[in-house]
Design a protein around this motif. Structure first.
Motif, PDB file in Angstrom:
ATOM      1  N   SER A 161       3.714   5.996 -28.319  1.00  0.00           N
ATOM      2  CA  SER A 161       4.691   5.913 -27.235  1.00  0.00           C
ATOM      3  C   SER A 161       5.899   6.743 -27.588  1.00  0.00           C
ATOM      4  CB  SER A 161       5.122   4.481 -27.009  1.00  0.00           C
ATOM      5  OG  SER A 161       5.739   3.968 -28.159  1.00  0.00           O
ATOM      6  N   GLN A 162       6.572   7.253 -26.570  1.00  0.00           N
ATOM      7  CA  GLN A 162       7.744   8.071 -26.790  1.00  0.00           C
ATOM      8  C   GLN A 162       8.907   7.203 -27.225  1.00  0.00           C
ATOM      9  OE1 GLN A 162       8.361  11.579 -26.459  1.00  0.00           O
ATOM     10  NE2 GLN A 162       6.178  11.447 -26.770  1.00  0.00           N
ATOM     11  N   GLN A 163       9.538   7.545 -28.326  1.00  0.00           N
ATOM     12  CA  GLN A 163      10.680   6.777 -28.784  1.00  0.00           C
ATOM     13  C   GLN A 163      11.976   7.541 -28.616  1.00  0.00           C
ATOM     14  OE1 GLN A 163      10.158   4.898 -32.621  1.00  0.00           O
ATOM     15  NE2 GLN A 163       7.965   5.075 -32.424  1.00  0.00           N
ATOM     16  N   GLY A 164      11.921   8.854 -28.745  1.00  0.00           N
ATOM     17  CA  GLY A 164      13.144   9.614 -28.617  1.00  0.00           C
ATOM     18  C   GLY A 164      13.574   9.698 -27.167  1.00  0.00           C
ATOM     19  N   GLU A 165      14.837   9.629 -26.958  1.00  0.00           N
ATOM     20  CA  GLU A 165      15.368   9.738 -25.608  1.00  0.00           C
ATOM     21  C   GLU A 165      16.591  10.617 -25.635  1.00  0.00           C
ATOM     22  OE1 GLU A 165      12.660   7.456 -23.417  1.00  0.00           O
ATOM     23  OE2 GLU A 165      14.412   8.513 -22.663  1.00  0.00           O
ATOM     24  N   GLU A 166      16.608  11.619 -24.768  1.00  0.00           N
ATOM     25  CA  GLU A 166      17.799  12.432 -24.613  1.00  0.00           C
ATOM     26  C   GLU A 166      18.574  11.963 -23.384  1.00  0.00           C
ATOM     27  OE1 GLU A 166      14.845  13.853 -25.071  1.00  0.00           O
ATOM     28  OE2 GLU A 166      14.944  15.279 -26.722  1.00  0.00           O
ATOM     29  N   ASP A 167      19.863  12.182 -23.460  1.00  0.00           N
ATOM     30  CA  ASP A 167      20.735  11.740 -22.375  1.00  0.00           C
ATOM     31  C   ASP A 167      21.875  12.748 -22.255  1.00  0.00           C
ATOM     32  OD1 ASP A 167      23.485   9.587 -22.334  1.00  0.00           O
ATOM     33  OD2 ASP A 167      22.226   9.981 -20.578  1.00  0.00           O
ATOM     34  N   PRO A 168      22.196  13.290 -21.100  1.00  0.00           N
ATOM     35  CA  PRO A 168      21.562  12.977 -19.812  1.00  0.00           C
ATOM     36  C   PRO A 168      20.248  13.742 -19.637  1.00  0.00           C
ATOM     37  CG  PRO A 168      23.252  14.640 -19.517  1.00  0.00           C
ATOM     38  CD  PRO A 168      23.301  14.241 -20.969  1.00  0.00           C
ATOM     39  N   SER A 180      18.691   9.428 -28.790  1.00  0.00           N
ATOM     40  CA  SER A 180      18.539   8.168 -29.511  1.00  0.00           C
ATOM     41  C   SER A 180      17.115   8.056 -30.034  1.00  0.00           C
ATOM     42  CB  SER A 180      18.861   6.981 -28.591  1.00  0.00           C
ATOM     43  OG  SER A 180      17.972   6.942 -27.497  1.00  0.00           O
ATOM     44  N   TYR A 181      16.940   7.340 -31.111  1.00  0.00           N
ATOM     45  CA  TYR A 181      15.620   7.149 -31.690  1.00  0.00           C
ATOM     46  C   TYR A 181      15.518   5.718 -32.182  1.00  0.00           C
ATOM     47  CZ  TYR A 181      18.280   8.001 -35.967  1.00  0.00           C
ATOM     48  OH  TYR A 181      19.217   7.944 -36.968  1.00  0.00           O
ATOM     49  N   LYS A 182      14.318   5.293 -32.559  1.00  0.00           N
ATOM     50  CA  LYS A 182      14.132   3.862 -32.818  1.00  0.00           C
ATOM     51  C   LYS A 182      13.794   3.502 -34.262  1.00  0.00           C
ATOM     52  CE  LYS A 182      12.909   2.698 -28.089  1.00  0.00           C
ATOM     53  NZ  LYS A 182      11.927   2.072 -27.161  1.00  0.00           N
ATOM     54  N   THR A 183      13.196   4.435 -34.990  1.00  0.00           N
ATOM     55  CA  THR A 183      12.813   4.085 -36.359  1.00  0.00           C
ATOM     56  C   THR A 183      13.631   4.897 -37.351  1.00  0.00           C
ATOM     57  OG1 THR A 183      11.078   5.762 -36.373  1.00  0.00           O
ATOM     58  CG2 THR A 183      10.468   3.562 -35.615  1.00  0.00           C
ATOM     59  N   SER A 184      13.559   4.524 -38.615  1.00  0.00           N
ATOM     60  CA  SER A 184      14.306   5.276 -39.633  1.00  0.00           C
ATOM     61  C   SER A 184      13.721   6.675 -39.753  1.00  0.00           C
ATOM     62  CB  SER A 184      14.235   4.550 -40.977  1.00  0.00           C
ATOM     63  OG  SER A 184      12.899   4.433 -41.382  1.00  0.00           O
ATOM     64  N   ASP A 226      24.432   9.575 -36.362  1.00  0.00           N
ATOM     65  CA  ASP A 226      24.898   8.229 -36.691  1.00  0.00           C
ATOM     66  C   ASP A 226      23.666   7.367 -36.909  1.00  0.00           C
ATOM     67  OD1 ASP A 226      25.868   5.624 -36.767  1.00  0.00           O
ATOM     68  OD2 ASP A 226      27.465   6.024 -35.329  1.00  0.00           O
ATOM     69  N   THR A 227      23.278   7.181 -38.167  1.00  0.00           N
ATOM     70  CA  THR A 227      22.055   6.442 -38.460  1.00  0.00           C
ATOM     71  C   THR A 227      22.209   4.950 -38.165  1.00  0.00           C
ATOM     72  OG1 THR A 227      22.721   6.332 -40.769  1.00  0.00           O
ATOM     73  CG2 THR A 227      21.166   8.066 -40.159  1.00  0.00           C
ATOM     74  N   SER A 228      23.440   4.449 -38.191  1.00  0.00           N
ATOM     75  CA  SER A 228      23.633   3.027 -37.867  1.00  0.00           C
ATOM     76  C   SER A 228      23.352   2.754 -36.401  1.00  0.00           C
ATOM     77  CB  SER A 228      25.050   2.584 -38.238  1.00  0.00           C
ATOM     78  OG  SER A 228      26.001   3.206 -37.398  1.00  0.00           O
ATOM     79  N   LYS A 229      23.619   3.740 -35.557  1.00  0.00           N
ATOM     80  CA  LYS A 229      23.359   3.605 -34.118  1.00  0.00           C
ATOM     81  C   LYS A 229      22.059   4.284 -33.729  1.00  0.00           C
ATOM     82  CE  LYS A 229      28.227   3.357 -32.784  1.00  0.00           C
ATOM     83  NZ  LYS A 229      29.324   3.979 -31.999  1.00  0.00           N
ATOM     84  N   LYS A 230      21.403   4.917 -34.704  1.00  0.00           N
ATOM     85  CA  LYS A 230      20.172   5.657 -34.419  1.00  0.00           C
ATOM     86  C   LYS A 230      20.392   6.631 -33.257  1.00  0.00           C
ATOM     87  CE  LYS A 230      16.667   2.558 -36.329  1.00  0.00           C
ATOM     88  NZ  LYS A 230      17.562   1.657 -37.059  1.00  0.00           N
ATOM     89  N   SER A 231      21.412   7.460 -33.425  1.00  0.00           N
ATOM     90  CA  SER A 231      21.715   8.408 -32.359  1.00  0.00           C
ATOM     91  C   SER A 231      22.257   9.705 -32.949  1.00  0.00           C
ATOM     92  CB  SER A 231      22.715   7.812 -31.377  1.00  0.00           C
ATOM     93  OG  SER A 231      23.968   7.646 -32.005  1.00  0.00           O
ATOM     94  N   SER A 232      22.116  10.757 -32.161  1.00  0.00           N
ATOM     95  CA  SER A 232      22.604  12.071 -32.532  1.00  0.00           C
ATOM     96  C   SER A 232      23.172  12.735 -31.287  1.00  0.00           C
ATOM     97  CB  SER A 232      21.462  12.913 -33.095  1.00  0.00           C
ATOM     98  OG  SER A 232      21.873  14.248 -33.339  1.00  0.00           O
ATOM     99  N   SER A 233      24.091  13.662 -31.500  1.00  0.00           N
ATOM    100  CA  SER A 233      24.593  14.421 -30.359  1.00  0.00           C
ATOM    101  C   SER A 233      24.613  15.899 -30.708  1.00  0.00           C
ATOM    102  CB  SER A 233      25.996  13.960 -29.962  1.00  0.00           C
ATOM    103  OG  SER A 233      26.913  14.284 -30.977  1.00  0.00           O
TER     104      SER A 233
END
Lengths: 114, 108
Positions: free
Chosen positions: B1-8, B24-28, B66-73
């Protein structure tokens, strides 16, 4: 520069046909990958290979097989093409050192199955 | 299943403005990579940021993690019409996960 080439940019096949998609890389990379890309779904990994004659299933291997007889070449095979396999197919390669290394992509093959 | 999500999913800006895309991503992860795709073409690697890094720059590109938020920009400064493309993040941990991408349009 790394170069990854794919045999066709556009391909039209009929349901039930056997389809071969070829990918060649010229940087002596150990890892090679096949993805399909569909609108709204991003890239999904079909198969990857980390060495000659070695292959691993990705997220969506059903309906596909692969062949890696030589290090530089990785083939994706649709044994009996179906309309739901209409998609953009992307090949990529990367170094063995840390299989999470940068992936270099080919230009893609847009396959239409009628 | 797709875990990565880009926004917008889509972003339209004027030339010269900055563009920010999030992922955003879901696993380490071991690292996270951003790619660009021009219409109907393959993906081109832009920048790789490792899990122990917080920020990375490359020309007009700035990536944060930001690994604590599992997100990147991904920030593109002083955008140009040639930056018009789709941008994908790929998260690399136990497997590879690419999100559906952000389609960026830079208007002249």
């Amino acid at each position: 520069d790394v170069k990854v080439t794919q045999s066709s940019r556009y391909l039209v096949k009929r349901t039930g046909e056997k389809v071969f998609l070829e990918c060649v890389q010229d940087m002596d990379h150990e890892n090679m990958f096949w993805y399909r890309q569909d609108p709204g779904l991003g890239l999904r990994l079909i198969y990857f290979s980390y060495d000659v004659k070695m292959k691993e299933k990705g997220d969506i291997p059903e309906g596909y097989s692969v062949s890696r007889e030589k290090k530089e070449r990785f083939s994706l095979i649709l044994e009996s093409a179906s309309t739901n396999q209409t998609s953009m197919y992307l090949c990529a390669s990367s170094r063995q050192e840390g299989w999470t290394d940068t992936q270099y992509f080919g230009p893609g093959t847009r396959l239409t199955v009628l | 299943s797709q875990q990565g999500e880009e926004d917008p999913q889509a972003l339209s800006i004027q030339e010269g403005e900055n563009a920010t895309m999030n992922c955003s991503y879901k696993t380490s992860i071991n690292n996270l990579q951003w790619y660009r795709q021009n219409s109907g073409r393959g993906l081109v690697h832009l920048i790789l940021i490792r899990s122990n890094e917080r920020e990375k720059h490359s020309g007009r590109l700035r990536v944060t993690l930001d690994t604590s938020k599992k997100s990147s920009s991904l920030l593109i400064t002083a955008s140009r019409a040639a930056d018009t493309a789709s941008y994908f993040c790929g998260s690399y941990g136990q497997n590879f996960v690419f999100g559906p991408g952000t389609r960026l349009s830079v208007l002249p």
